[in-house]
Design an enzyme around this catalytic site. Structure first.
Site, PDB file in Angstrom:
ATOM      1  N   ARG A  58       0.802  -1.226   0.000  1.00  0.00           N
ATOM      2  CA  ARG A  58       0.000   0.000   0.000  1.00  0.00           C
ATOM      3  C   ARG A  58       0.831   1.271   0.000  1.00  0.00           C
ATOM      4  O   ARG A  58       0.419   2.286  -0.522  1.00  0.00           O
ATOM      5  CB  ARG A  58      -0.916  -0.008   1.226  1.00  0.00           C
ATOM      6  CG  ARG A  58      -1.939  -1.112   1.150  1.00  0.00           C
ATOM      7  CD  ARG A  58      -2.847  -1.099   2.326  1.00  0.00           C
ATOM      8  NE  ARG A  58      -2.152  -1.507   3.529  1.00  0.00           N
ATOM      9  CZ  ARG A  58      -2.715  -1.546   4.729  1.00  0.00           C
ATOM     10  NH1 ARG A  58      -3.947  -1.157   4.894  1.00  0.00           N
ATOM     11  NH2 ARG A  58      -2.036  -1.952   5.778  1.00  0.00           N
ATOM     12  N   LYS A 163       0.871 -17.969   6.997  1.00  0.00           N
ATOM     13  CA  LYS A 163       0.127 -18.123   8.234  1.00  0.00           C
ATOM     14  C   LYS A 163      -0.255 -16.752   8.768  1.00  0.00           C
ATOM     15  O   LYS A 163       0.400 -15.782   8.392  1.00  0.00           O
ATOM     16  CB  LYS A 163       0.912 -18.915   9.256  1.00  0.00           C
ATOM     17  CG  LYS A 163       2.167 -18.197   9.773  1.00  0.00           C
ATOM     18  CD  LYS A 163       2.828 -18.983  10.856  1.00  0.00           C
ATOM     19  CE  LYS A 163       2.134 -18.796  12.179  1.00  0.00           C
ATOM     20  NZ  LYS A 163       2.941 -18.074  13.166  1.00  0.00           N
ATOM     21  N   ASP A 192       4.015 -23.654   5.817  1.00  0.00           N
ATOM     22  CA  ASP A 192       4.393 -23.831   7.220  1.00  0.00           C
ATOM     23  C   ASP A 192       5.908 -23.961   7.173  1.00  0.00           C
ATOM     24  O   ASP A 192       6.434 -25.005   6.770  1.00  0.00           O
ATOM     25  CB  ASP A 192       3.765 -25.102   7.806  1.00  0.00           C
ATOM     26  CG  ASP A 192       4.041 -25.196   9.291  1.00  0.00           C
ATOM     27  OD1 ASP A 192       5.208 -25.017   9.688  1.00  0.00           O
ATOM     28  OD2 ASP A 192       3.095 -25.445  10.062  1.00  0.00           O
ATOM     29  N   HIS A 193       6.605 -22.893   7.559  1.00  0.00           N
ATOM     30  CA  HIS A 193       8.038 -22.886   7.252  1.00  0.00           C
ATOM     31  C   HIS A 193       8.804 -23.971   8.015  1.00  0.00           C
ATOM     32  O   HIS A 193       9.903 -24.332   7.619  1.00  0.00           O
ATOM     33  CB  HIS A 193       8.644 -21.489   7.435  1.00  0.00           C
ATOM     34  CG  HIS A 193       8.907 -21.085   8.850  1.00  0.00           C
ATOM     35  ND1 HIS A 193       7.941 -20.611   9.684  1.00  0.00           N
ATOM     36  CD2 HIS A 193      10.056 -21.089   9.578  1.00  0.00           C
ATOM     37  CE1 HIS A 193       8.469 -20.331  10.860  1.00  0.00           C
ATOM     38  NE2 HIS A 193       9.752 -20.617  10.824  1.00  0.00           N
ATOM     39  N   LYS A 197      12.363 -26.780   6.962  1.00  0.00           N
ATOM     40  CA  LYS A 197      13.647 -26.881   7.658  1.00  0.00           C
ATOM     41  C   LYS A 197      14.287 -28.226   7.314  1.00  0.00           C
ATOM     42  O   LYS A 197      13.612 -29.251   7.286  1.00  0.00           O
ATOM     43  CB  LYS A 197      13.441 -26.750   9.180  1.00  0.00           C
ATOM     44  CG  LYS A 197      13.012 -25.336   9.575  1.00  0.00           C
ATOM     45  CD  LYS A 197      12.958 -25.180  11.066  1.00  0.00           C
ATOM     46  CE  LYS A 197      12.326 -23.853  11.464  1.00  0.00           C
ATOM     47  NZ  LYS A 197      13.216 -22.706  11.423  1.00  0.00           N
ATOM     48  N   GLU A 231      12.231 -20.423  22.786  1.00  0.00           N
ATOM     49  CA  GLU A 231      12.703 -19.149  22.224  1.00  0.00           C
ATOM     50  C   GLU A 231      13.126 -18.249  23.367  1.00  0.00           C
ATOM     51  O   GLU A 231      12.473 -18.230  24.410  1.00  0.00           O
ATOM     52  CB  GLU A 231      11.579 -18.468  21.423  1.00  0.00           C
ATOM     53  CG  GLU A 231      11.225 -19.230  20.169  1.00  0.00           C
ATOM     54  CD  GLU A 231      10.265 -18.458  19.264  1.00  0.00           C
ATOM     55  OE1 GLU A 231      10.098 -17.252  19.457  1.00  0.00           O
ATOM     56  OE2 GLU A 231       9.693 -19.096  18.377  1.00  0.00           O
ATOM     57  N   HIS A 256       3.228 -25.386  13.368  1.00  0.00           N
ATOM     58  CA  HIS A 256       4.583 -25.947  13.341  1.00  0.00           C
ATOM     59  C   HIS A 256       4.724 -27.234  14.172  1.00  0.00           C
ATOM     60  O   HIS A 256       5.262 -28.233  13.695  1.00  0.00           O
ATOM     61  CB  HIS A 256       5.596 -24.928  13.861  1.00  0.00           C
ATOM     62  CG  HIS A 256       5.507 -23.586  13.200  1.00  0.00           C
ATOM     63  ND1 HIS A 256       5.187 -23.424  11.876  1.00  0.00           N
ATOM     64  CD2 HIS A 256       5.707 -22.335  13.674  1.00  0.00           C
ATOM     65  CE1 HIS A 256       5.198 -22.129  11.579  1.00  0.00           C
ATOM     66  NE2 HIS A 256       5.503 -21.455  12.653  1.00  0.00           N
TER      67      HIS A 256
HETATM   68  C1  BG6 Z   1       6.562 -17.987  13.532  1.00  0.00           C
HETATM   69  C2  BG6 Z   1       5.882 -17.487  14.783  1.00  0.00           C
HETATM   70  O1  BG6 Z   1       5.663 -18.710  12.729  1.00  0.00           O
HETATM   71  O2  BG6 Z   1       7.647 -18.816  13.868  1.00  0.00           O
HETATM   72  C3  BG6 Z   1       6.864 -16.784  15.698  1.00  0.00           C
HETATM   73  O3  BG6 Z   1       4.842 -16.600  14.435  1.00  0.00           O
HETATM   74  C4  BG6 Z   1       8.074 -17.646  15.960  1.00  0.00           C
HETATM   75  O4  BG6 Z   1       6.254 -16.407  16.925  1.00  0.00           O
HETATM   76  C5  BG6 Z   1       8.649 -18.169  14.645  1.00  0.00           C
HETATM   77  O5  BG6 Z   1       9.037 -16.889  16.652  1.00  0.00           O
HETATM   78  C6  BG6 Z   1       9.751 -19.169  14.906  1.00  0.00           C
HETATM   79  O6  BG6 Z   1      10.357 -19.527  13.712  1.00  0.00           O
HETATM   80  P1  BG6 Z   1      11.852 -20.042  13.701  1.00  0.00           P
HETATM   81  O7  BG6 Z   1      12.078 -20.512  12.317  1.00  0.00           O
HETATM   82  O8  BG6 Z   1      12.704 -18.870  14.087  1.00  0.00           O
HETATM   83  O9  BG6 Z   1      11.924 -21.117  14.729  1.00  0.00           O
END
Ligand code: BG6
Length: 508
Positions: A58, A163, A192-193, A197, A231, A256
């Site tokens: 935007r 997501k 879903d990243h 991995k 984390e 995840h």
């Molecule tokens: C994201 C979450 O999908 O994944 C975050 O929204 C989280 O809260 C992150 O910190 C963690 O991803 P990674 O790859 O750093 O473990």
């Protein structure tokens, strides 16, 4: 012996040139993950020549301003560093398209731009929806209205949806409907990243390409399985606003962690096609015993917030004192769940998953705890070394796999000690793993949806999560919100959850 009739199951189509349109191009994800991933694909020679990248957002910006901002971040975060020459080449393919997400005219102008860029031939198109979630519907509707969802003959048109894929079952179903009215399932990539991995991908290889694990991978030999995603960050960078509406369960567990769980617990698929794999994964989620009353939630789920504490020696605020977090917040920054999978293979084996912010360090791992050897000879109760073999799959950082075994300490006496057999990706293969987004972007260009969530997987996961959210937020009898000090390993209630079964969390 390889089976010549099944070669198609593992071969990949070549990556074809395409235009990638990123909605939400001024956001953090584009700058920190998507552009660096595309740049690194270019560095590795994996990005097809002729790829064009258009940032759709935007804010008013020129191409040059957009590119400068991307360069600034790429220099900071790119996995392989920043090569000015490769960047110069790469960035020529990147442009900016300013439009409101709700303005049909902006999409018509985009269609013209795409046609012009692709020599009037239509070409392949990949739409990446990475905007704020409230625009997902509207973007899909306008892609349809302006015909951008339709591929011209011989070409393809695909969508990647970031997501959060809904905030509960009802919203996820609604979004799935909107997507289904716009793109075919085979052209839909719900990202879903965690599935991108490297170590998550290796889970299936570890289980099904080695003959020593699978015979033991069941309730006869396995006592329990833990999945931890720790984390040390809190709500930096204004993330509190998003997190308040989400919480640990919806932010990380619904997607995840349940995806990792399904890879650990699934049956061997009959083939490696996207549906072959996803058919088996979804069965795991569908077999989760539902925690569908506040009492069951109280007995099997722990939620918590952190109070002020220290991370790496530095003072940090409590969750309720964080920027953009309400002082009365009822959002969990930590969650631990005991899961039971009601299948033949897993009957009676608890799976424990936990996710927390402001834990002592960043680390994600899966640990498979085997039952101890019989209590004769070396394992007599009260003597020897307690505990069985533990197979640890380190998802990040320091990606690798280790196996805890009991061994004799060298010497004339019979003394035992646990030792670790360790495999480390970086040292074994001499190079770092690609970032998850690199693999996933390439897969969507190639059209391989194996590492993306299917519609039913997402909905089944929400079904499980919704019961817990309901008990927390809508029942008259909500289970307690526990507390832990920032920088500690979570609340004592989570330790108790495992102690009830005679287990304890693995120390990371
Ligand atoms: C994201 C979450 O999908 O994944 C975050 O929204 C989280 O809260 C992150 O910190 C963690 O991803 P990674 O790859 O750093 O473990």
């Amino acid at each position: 012996m390889s089976n010549p009739f099944r070669e198609d199951l593992v071969s990949r189509s070549p990556a074809e040139p395409c235009s990638i349109v990123i909605f939400g191009a001024t956001g953090d994800l584009t700058h920190r993950k998507l552009i660096p991933a595309l740049y690194n694909l270019a560095v590795d020679g994996e990005l097809p020549t002729g790829v064009k990248i258009i940032g759709f957002a935007r804010r008013e910006k020129s191409d040059a301003e957009f590119r400068d901002g991307l360069e600034l971040l790429n220099k900071k975060v790119s996995r392989s560093g920043h090569d000015p020459q490769i960047w110069e080449n790469f960035i020529q393919s990147v442009s900016y398209h300013q439009s409101e997400f709700t303005d049909e005219e902006g999409y018509r102008a985009l269609a013209e731009k795409l046609d012009a860029e692709q020599g009037g031939k239509g070409g392949n198109r990949l739409f990446y929806i990475a905007s704020a979630p409230e625009f997902f519907d509207e973007i899909l509707l306008l892609l349809k209205k302006t015909g951008l969802n339709h591929a011209k003959p011989g070409c393809w048109s695909r969508v990647i949806v970031e997501k959060p894929f809904g905030t509960d079952l009802a919203t996820a179903k609604h979004l799935n409907e909107v997507v289904r009215n716009t793109f075919q399932e085979k052209d839909t990539f719900r990202i879903d990243h965690y599935l991108g991995k490297e170590t998550a991908q290796n889970l299936m290889v570890l289980r099904f390409a080695n003959s020593i694990f699978e015979p033991l991978w069941n309730s006869t030999y396995i006592s329990h399985i833990q999945i931890t995603c720790a984390e040390n960050l809190g709500m930096e960078g204004g993330r509190g606003g998003y997190y308040e509406k989400s919480g640990a369960l919806r932010d990380m567990v619904q997607n995840h962690l349940l995806q990792l769980l399904s890879l650990v617990a699934m049956e061997p698929p009959t083939d490696l096609t996207a549906d072959g794999v996803r058919d088996e994964k979804v069965k795991v989620i569908r077999s989760l015993r539902p925690w569908d009353t506040p009492e069951k939630v109280a007995a099997n789920v722990v939620r918590a917030q952190y109070s002020a504490g220290h991370i790496d020696g530095n003072p940090v605020p409590g969750y309720r004192e964080e920027d953009r977090v309400s002082p009365e917040s009822k959002t969990e920054a930590y969650v631990a769940v005991r899961l039971l999978i009601d299948t033949w293979r897993w009957s009676g084996v608890p799976f424990y998953i936990r996710m927390g912010k402001r834990l002592p360090k960043k680390s994600t791992e899966i640990s498979v705890h085997f039952k101890p050897a019989p209590g004769v000879l070396f394992n007599t109760p009260g003597q020897g070394v307690s505990g069985g073999n533990v197979l640890v799959i380190r998802i990040q950082p320091d990606e690798g796999i280790s196996l805890r075994m009991i061994s004799k300490i060298p010497g004339n006496n019979l003394r035992l000690e646990p030792v670790k057999m360790d495999f480390n990706y970086a040292t074994s293969f001499g190079k770092g793993s690609p970032e998850a987004y690199e693999r996933l972007l390439l897969d969507s260009i190639v059209g391989d949806a194996t590492l993306f969530a299917r519609r039913d997987e997402v909905e089944e996961a929400w079904k499980f999560i919704d019961h817990i959210e309901h008990a927390w937020h809508q029942s008259g009898n909500p289970p307690e919100m526990a507390e832990y000090v920032a920088g500690s390993w979570g609340p004592r209630q989570a330790d108790k959850l495992l102690m009830e079964d005679g287990n304890q969390w693995r120390r990371l």
